[in-house]
Write an enzyme that holds these catalytic residues in place. Structure first.
Site, PDB file in Angstrom:
ATOM      1  N   ASP A  63       0.922  -1.174  -0.094  1.00 16.87           N
ATOM      2  CA  ASP A  63      -0.001   0.025  -0.047  1.00 16.87           C
ATOM      3  C   ASP A  63       1.011   1.102   0.015  1.00 16.87           C
ATOM      4  O   ASP A  63       1.521   1.629   1.283  1.00 16.87           O
ATOM      5  CB  ASP A  63      -0.790  -0.009   1.446  1.00 16.87           C
ATOM      6  CG  ASP A  63      -1.979   1.270   1.165  1.00 16.87           C
ATOM      7  OD1 ASP A  63      -2.039   1.859   0.350  1.00 16.87           O
ATOM      8  OD2 ASP A  63      -1.843   1.620   2.458  1.00 16.87           O
TER       9      ASP A  63
ATOM     10  N   GLU B 207      -1.494  -1.786  -4.385  1.00 12.06           N
ATOM     11  CA  GLU B 207      -2.743  -0.760  -4.624  1.00 12.06           C
ATOM     12  C   GLU B 207      -2.498   0.197  -5.442  1.00 12.06           C
ATOM     13  O   GLU B 207      -1.310   1.117  -5.326  1.00 12.06           O
ATOM     14  CB  GLU B 207      -3.232  -0.330  -3.155  1.00 12.06           C
ATOM     15  CG  GLU B 207      -4.543   0.445  -3.107  1.00 12.06           C
ATOM     16  CD  GLU B 207      -4.750   0.736  -2.072  1.00 12.06           C
ATOM     17  OE1 GLU B 207      -5.414   1.929  -1.661  1.00 12.06           O
ATOM     18  OE2 GLU B 207      -4.990  -0.147  -0.804  1.00 12.06           O
TER      19      GLU B 207
ATOM     20  N   ASP C 103      -2.351   0.934   7.550  1.00  7.58           N
ATOM     21  CA  ASP C 103      -1.397   0.694   6.567  1.00  7.58           C
ATOM     22  C   ASP C 103      -0.910  -0.557   6.118  1.00  7.58           C
ATOM     23  O   ASP C 103      -1.017  -1.089   4.943  1.00  7.58           O
ATOM     24  CB  ASP C 103      -0.452   2.085   6.353  1.00  7.58           C
ATOM     25  CG  ASP C 103      -1.250   3.249   6.387  1.00  7.58           C
ATOM     26  OD1 ASP C 103      -1.524   3.805   5.485  1.00  7.58           O
ATOM     27  OD2 ASP C 103      -1.256   3.624   7.648  1.00  7.58           O
TER      28      ASP C 103
END
Length: 183
Positions: A11, A71, A144
């Protein structure tokens, strides 16, 4: 004969980069690790990008992932935020491409849908579902790292499906699939 694969999920972010690693053995997922690279204390944006690249290379060299799931930046109203996020993603992708590891991008809604069945799920809902599926004892304070882990799990769930996201197997594949981005 057992088949094994390691998937690194990322991410990307310029404040916090989350990542998670799973090992797949005979089509069974096993949690390996999740963590965050904290970048808040650095003011220089180029230092942040360098640290993202170095940490991604370190993860690759330590865990030897077979594939990377990342992502994709979501489309927001703040263009500056999008640029920063895109740079962070690009640097993480460059690290993987430099080691010739196949990369697949997933939109945030696709990841949430794969994990929870709801493309509009909250970070907390995604984290709780991962905790249940991977039997995690606890969740981190910042989510996260669970977002990075979610990218890896999403990739596992989408394995073998046609049209899962954008795939890159190296620089040549990236250039061929993105001629408009190369000038």
């Amino acid at each position: 004969m057992a088949t094994e694969k390691i998937i690194l999920g990322i991410d990307p972010g310029t404040t916090i980069m989350g990542f998670g690693i799973i090992k797949v053995i005979n089509k069974q997922m096993h949690f390996v690790q999740m963590n965050e690279l904290m970048l808040k204390k650095y003011d220089d944006p180029y230092t942040k990008l360098k640290l993202i690249f170095e940490r991604t290379i370190e993860l690759i060299d330590t865990y030897h992932p077979d594939e990377i799931a990342i992502e994709a930046p979501f489309y927001g109203k703040n263009v500056q935020s999008m640029l920063k996020l895109g740079r962070a993603q690009g640097v993480a992708m460059a690290a993987g491409l430099s080691r010739e590891i196949p990369i697949t991008e997933y939109m945030p809604k696709k990841i949430k849908m794969a994990i929870t069945g709801n493309g509009n799920a909250s970070k907390e809902q995604v984290a709780k579902m991962l905790q249940s599926v991977l039997k995690l004892k606890s969740l981190p304070k910042n989510l996260d790292s669970t977002d990075g882990l979610a990218a890896a799990v999403c990739h596992f769930y989408n394995e073998g499906r046609v049209e899962v996201g954008k795939n890159y197997t190296g620089w040549e594949a990236f250039i061929k699939q993105n001629p408009d981005k190369i000038k």
